[in-house]
Enzyme design. Structure first.
Site, PDB file in Angstrom:
ATOM      1  N   ARG A   1       3.315  -3.739 -18.525  1.00  0.00           N
ATOM      2  CA  ARG A   1       2.245  -4.374 -17.737  1.00  0.00           C
ATOM      3  C   ARG A   1       0.970  -3.548 -17.875  1.00  0.00           C
ATOM      4  O   ARG A   1       0.954  -2.381 -17.480  1.00  0.00           O
ATOM      5  CB  ARG A   1       2.675  -4.470 -16.263  1.00  0.00           C
ATOM      6  CG  ARG A   1       1.560  -4.950 -15.357  1.00  0.00           C
ATOM      7  CD  ARG A   1       1.978  -5.084 -13.886  1.00  0.00           C
ATOM      8  NE  ARG A   1       0.801  -5.479 -13.147  1.00  0.00           N
ATOM      9  CZ  ARG A   1       0.277  -4.828 -12.106  1.00  0.00           C
ATOM     10  NH1 ARG A   1       0.870  -3.755 -11.611  1.00  0.00           N
ATOM     11  NH2 ARG A   1      -0.824  -5.251 -11.546  1.00  0.00           N
TER      12      ARG A   1
ATOM     13  N   HIS B   1      -7.813  -5.433 -12.443  1.00  0.00           N
ATOM     14  CA  HIS B   1      -7.261  -4.284 -11.728  1.00  0.00           C
ATOM     15  C   HIS B   1      -8.444  -3.398 -11.307  1.00  0.00           C
ATOM     16  O   HIS B   1      -8.541  -2.242 -11.708  1.00  0.00           O
ATOM     17  CB  HIS B   1      -6.240  -3.551 -12.586  1.00  0.00           C
ATOM     18  CG  HIS B   1      -5.272  -2.679 -11.827  1.00  0.00           C
ATOM     19  ND1 HIS B   1      -3.900  -2.783 -11.946  1.00  0.00           N
ATOM     20  CD2 HIS B   1      -5.478  -1.697 -10.926  1.00  0.00           C
ATOM     21  CE1 HIS B   1      -3.314  -1.875 -11.166  1.00  0.00           C
ATOM     22  NE2 HIS B   1      -4.256  -1.197 -10.534  1.00  0.00           N
TER      23      HIS B   1
ATOM     24  N   GLU C   1      -3.449  -6.367  -6.375  1.00  0.00           N
ATOM     25  CA  GLU C   1      -3.635  -5.913  -4.984  1.00  0.00           C
ATOM     26  C   GLU C   1      -5.001  -6.281  -4.398  1.00  0.00           C
ATOM     27  O   GLU C   1      -5.775  -5.398  -4.006  1.00  0.00           O
ATOM     28  CB  GLU C   1      -3.434  -4.392  -4.908  1.00  0.00           C
ATOM     29  CG  GLU C   1      -2.048  -3.950  -5.301  1.00  0.00           C
ATOM     30  CD  GLU C   1      -1.800  -2.455  -5.057  1.00  0.00           C
ATOM     31  OE1 GLU C   1      -2.752  -1.709  -4.758  1.00  0.00           O
ATOM     32  OE2 GLU C   1      -0.628  -2.043  -5.146  1.00  0.00           O
TER      33      GLU C   1
ATOM     34  N   ASN D   1       3.973  -5.046  -5.461  1.00  0.00           N
ATOM     35  CA  ASN D   1       3.727  -3.609  -5.597  1.00  0.00           C
ATOM     36  C   ASN D   1       4.133  -2.971  -4.276  1.00  0.00           C
ATOM     37  O   ASN D   1       3.594  -3.323  -3.222  1.00  0.00           O
ATOM     38  CB  ASN D   1       2.249  -3.309  -5.832  1.00  0.00           C
ATOM     39  CG  ASN D   1       1.735  -3.817  -7.170  1.00  0.00           C
ATOM     40  OD1 ASN D   1       2.467  -4.439  -7.942  1.00  0.00           O
ATOM     41  ND2 ASN D   1       0.472  -3.551  -7.454  1.00  0.00           N
TER      42      ASN D   1
ATOM     43  N   TYR E   1       4.964   0.640  -2.105  1.00  0.00           N
ATOM     44  CA  TYR E   1       4.941   2.100  -1.974  1.00  0.00           C
ATOM     45  C   TYR E   1       5.561   2.610  -0.685  1.00  0.00           C
ATOM     46  O   TYR E   1       6.329   3.560  -0.696  1.00  0.00           O
ATOM     47  CB  TYR E   1       3.502   2.629  -2.150  1.00  0.00           C
ATOM     48  CG  TYR E   1       3.070   2.486  -3.594  1.00  0.00           C
ATOM     49  CD1 TYR E   1       3.393   3.453  -4.534  1.00  0.00           C
ATOM     50  CD2 TYR E   1       2.432   1.333  -4.031  1.00  0.00           C
ATOM     51  CE1 TYR E   1       3.069   3.286  -5.875  1.00  0.00           C
ATOM     52  CE2 TYR E   1       2.098   1.160  -5.373  1.00  0.00           C
ATOM     53  CZ  TYR E   1       2.426   2.138  -6.284  1.00  0.00           C
ATOM     54  OH  TYR E   1       2.126   1.976  -7.613  1.00  0.00           O
TER      55      TYR E   1
ATOM     56  N   GLU F   1       5.033  -2.877  -9.372  1.00  0.00           N
ATOM     57  CA  GLU F   1       4.749  -1.439  -9.281  1.00  0.00           C
ATOM     58  C   GLU F   1       5.717  -0.804  -8.293  1.00  0.00           C
ATOM     59  O   GLU F   1       5.907  -1.305  -7.190  1.00  0.00           O
ATOM     60  CB  GLU F   1       3.323  -1.144  -8.777  1.00  0.00           C
ATOM     61  CG  GLU F   1       2.232  -1.380  -9.778  1.00  0.00           C
ATOM     62  CD  GLU F   1       0.844  -0.985  -9.259  1.00  0.00           C
ATOM     63  OE1 GLU F   1       0.744  -0.087  -8.380  1.00  0.00           O
ATOM     64  OE2 GLU F   1      -0.123  -1.593  -9.727  1.00  0.00           O
TER      65      GLU F   1
HETATM   66  C1  GBH Z   1      -1.516   0.960  -6.475  1.00  0.00           C
HETATM   67  O1  GBH Z   1      -2.200   0.991  -5.269  1.00  0.00           O
HETATM   68  C2  GBH Z   1      -2.478   0.609  -7.562  1.00  0.00           C
HETATM   69  O2  GBH Z   1      -2.252  -0.705  -8.023  1.00  0.00           O
HETATM   70  C3  GBH Z   1      -2.468   1.566  -8.706  1.00  0.00           C
HETATM   71  O3  GBH Z   1      -3.609   1.376  -9.482  1.00  0.00           O
HETATM   72  C4  GBH Z   1      -2.360   2.973  -8.166  1.00  0.00           C
HETATM   73  O4  GBH Z   1      -2.563   3.969  -9.127  1.00  0.00           O
HETATM   74  C5  GBH Z   1      -0.992   3.115  -7.557  1.00  0.00           C
HETATM   75  O5  GBH Z   1      -0.770   2.111  -6.619  1.00  0.00           O
HETATM   76  C6  GBH Z   1      -0.734   4.470  -6.904  1.00  0.00           C
HETATM   77  O6  GBH Z   1      -1.627   4.687  -5.845  1.00  0.00           O
HETATM   78  O7  GBH Z   1      -0.222   6.686   3.572  1.00  0.00           O
HETATM   79  O8  GBH Z   1      -2.108   5.873   4.811  1.00  0.00           O
HETATM   80  O9  GBH Z   1      -2.439   7.092   2.743  1.00  0.00           O
HETATM   81  C7  GBH Z   1      -1.442   1.444  -4.177  1.00  0.00           C
HETATM   82  C8  GBH Z   1      -2.137   1.238  -2.850  1.00  0.00           C
HETATM   83  C9  GBH Z   1      -2.774   2.286  -0.827  1.00  0.00           C
HETATM   84  C10 GBH Z   1      -0.474   2.288  -1.444  1.00  0.00           C
HETATM   85  C11 GBH Z   1      -2.544   3.456   0.085  1.00  0.00           C
HETATM   86  C12 GBH Z   1      -0.202   3.423  -0.513  1.00  0.00           C
HETATM   87  C13 GBH Z   1      -0.965   4.716   1.316  1.00  0.00           C
HETATM   88  C14 GBH Z   1      -1.606   4.634   2.666  1.00  0.00           C
HETATM   89  N1  GBH Z   1      -1.822   2.313  -1.922  1.00  0.00           N
HETATM   90  N2  GBH Z   1      -1.166   3.481   0.560  1.00  0.00           N
HETATM   91  S1  GBH Z   1      -1.582   6.170   3.494  1.00  0.00           S
END
Ligand code: GBH
Length: 445
Positions: free
Chosen positions: A75, A119, A164, A293, A295, A353
């Site tokens: 991707r 992106h 996103e 995606n 996290y 992701e």
């Molecule tokens: C993605 O965004 C992106 O698509 C990618 O480009 C990026 O490199 C990758 O993830 C890694 O970051 O715990 O309060 O700090 C992820 C969006 C936003 C997810 C912030 C995790 C944490 C909030 N992220 N979030 S906090």
């Protein structure tokens, strides 16, 4: 242990501004990330994507790394300012040709190309005309989608319109920690609406251009309670509406979540005037898949922050180098939650992701011992298996990321790759997690 369905897609993901470099090459125009990264104080250490992983020149080496790993998909994202340096009209043949070469290289290596159209690297020329706050940008995105579709649809397996849009809305337009750096709070609502509209127009354009599979890559986070007062539960509802429903209900149900509209209306009722008759119908263009995606969960209680919300730190968890908690069951919950909310109308899901940052170093023996990342992916792959067992239709898993890269406002300080990058020499070193994944995929057959 249950096997993954046959044809399951195992891939790695990247994004153009995070890896390509070559920002002045072959007629590429400036993007909002060039502007932002070159503004003092916006990115850690003053890092920029000017060179990044130099992938623009090294893509053949990077494709070979994926082939040797045994992946069956990749991707990547297309940089809009390479294709249309002014964001509109004139197409830059040399920029488009790069993605043509990349796609052919992927196919020759036996990898399915999966392409994201946006992106976050909006052409600066469009930002100068209002960016996503302006309705015209949705129409420019439609035009650009058709151009890319016409050129690549005969070989790309799956297209994702946006990456996103919630994070681009939140960090780029409401809070200002990402490009273009607006600090509008909920007054940024037009940037949400116009991204969704642009998505719907682009789906239509891609299909006209002959695309087979069209979807989107959304960021999702199950909302977990950090308190049990009524006010805490209400705060959770608001976060859930904005983070998880605002960018999905319109696509699947053709309507905005009522709670999100309430929150926007409560800020300024006139913000909703950007919604024109017929817009929701455009947004609800049928999708072939939904990209997820994932996290971490949002850990929420009522508080003095924006939206009357405070985000807490989930106790008793391991934390990644970016200080995000490791919560694999949140991925299961996300996938089964989408199935529960949308039922029969839920498109097939792909994890587009999943990954973590680790303070990786290349040892004297040339190895990068990222056991943390191995455990992270083992646990998240298991979480996907659990979701499938519970009835979610999940068809793929893309690791974020193939390479260490430019982690937005964190610059090069956070490493997410299966492959280590030494930015001084551009040397690529497969980490232990790369070897683990290789063995895992062999075992899968
Ligand atoms: C993605 O965004 C992106 O698509 C990618 O480009 C990026 O490199 C990758 O993830 C890694 O970051 O715990 O309060 O700090 C992820 C969006 C936003 C997810 C912030 C995790 C944490 C909030 N992220 N979030 S906090």
């Amino acid at each position: 242990m249950a096997q993954f369905p046959s044809g399951f897609v195992w891939g790695a993901a990247t994004a153009s501004y995070q890896i390509e470099g070559a920002v002045h090459e072959d007629g590429r125009g400036a993007s909002i990330w060039d502007t932002f990264a070159h503004t003092p104080g916006k990115v850690k250490q003053g890092d920029t994507g000017d060179v990044a992983c130099d992938h623009y020149h090294r893509f053949r080496e990077d494709v070979a790394l994926m082939r040797d790993l045994g992946l069956n998909a990749y991707r990547f994202s297309v940089a809009w300012p390479r294709v249309q340096p002014d964001g509109r009209g004139r197409v830059n043949a040399a920029g488009l040709a790069f993605y043509d070469r990349l796609v052919d290289e992927l196919l020759a290596a036996g990898l399915q190309p999966w392409a994201t159209l946006f992106h976050w690297d909006l052409p600066q020329a469009l930002e100068d005309r209002g960016g996503w706050l302006a309705r015209d940008t949705a129409h420019r995105f439609e035009e650009y989608a058709y151009v890319v579709g016409e050129r690549l649809a005969d070989r790309v397996t799956g297209f994702m319109t946006l990456n996103e849009p919630f994070i681009h809305f939140l960090l780029g337009h409401a809070l200002g920690t990402h490009a273009p750096g607006h600090t509008l709070g909920l007054h940024a609502f037009p940037a949400a609406h116009h991204q969704l509209l642009g998505h719907g127009l682009a789906v239509r354009a891609l299909r006209e251009a002959g695309a087979n599979m069209v979807g989107i890559a959304n960021n999702y986070a199950p909302v977990w309670p950090a308190g049990d007062r009524d006010a805490d539960l209400e705060a959770m509802g608001r976060v859930d509406a904005l983070h998880n429903h605002l960018f999905t209900d319109p696509l699947i149900r053709g309507e905005y979540p009522a709670l999100a509209l309430d929150v926007v209306r409560g800020t300024d009722a006139a913000l909703l005037d950007v919604i024109q008759p017929g817009d929701l119908t455009v947004m609800a263009a049928p999708l072939d898949f939904l990209g997820v995606n994932y996290y971490q969960p949002d850990y929420v209680r009522a508080g003095a922050g924006p939206l009357g919300v405070e985000l807490g730190r989930i106790p008793d968890r391991e934390y990644t180098a970016s200080s995000w908690p490791v919560v694999p069951e949140g991925l299961t919950q996300t996938l089964t939650g989408l199935k529960a909310r949308y039922g029969e109308t839920c498109p097939p899901l792909y994890v587009t992701e999943s990954g973590c940052s680790v303070r990786d170093v290349v040892g004297p023996d040339g190895r990068v011992r990222d056991d943390f990342r191995i455990r992270y992916h083992e646990a998240h792959v298991d979480a996907v298996r659990d979701a499938i067992t519970q009835g979610a239709e999940v068809r793929g898993y893309f690791v974020w990321s193939l390479l260490d890269n430019f982690e937005w406002a964190e610059g090069f300080s956070q490493r997410f790759g299966l492959v280590h990058v030494d930015y001084a020499t551009q040397a690529r070193t497969p980490k232990d997690s790369y070897r683990w994944f290789q063995t895992f995929l062999k075992d899968q057959g």
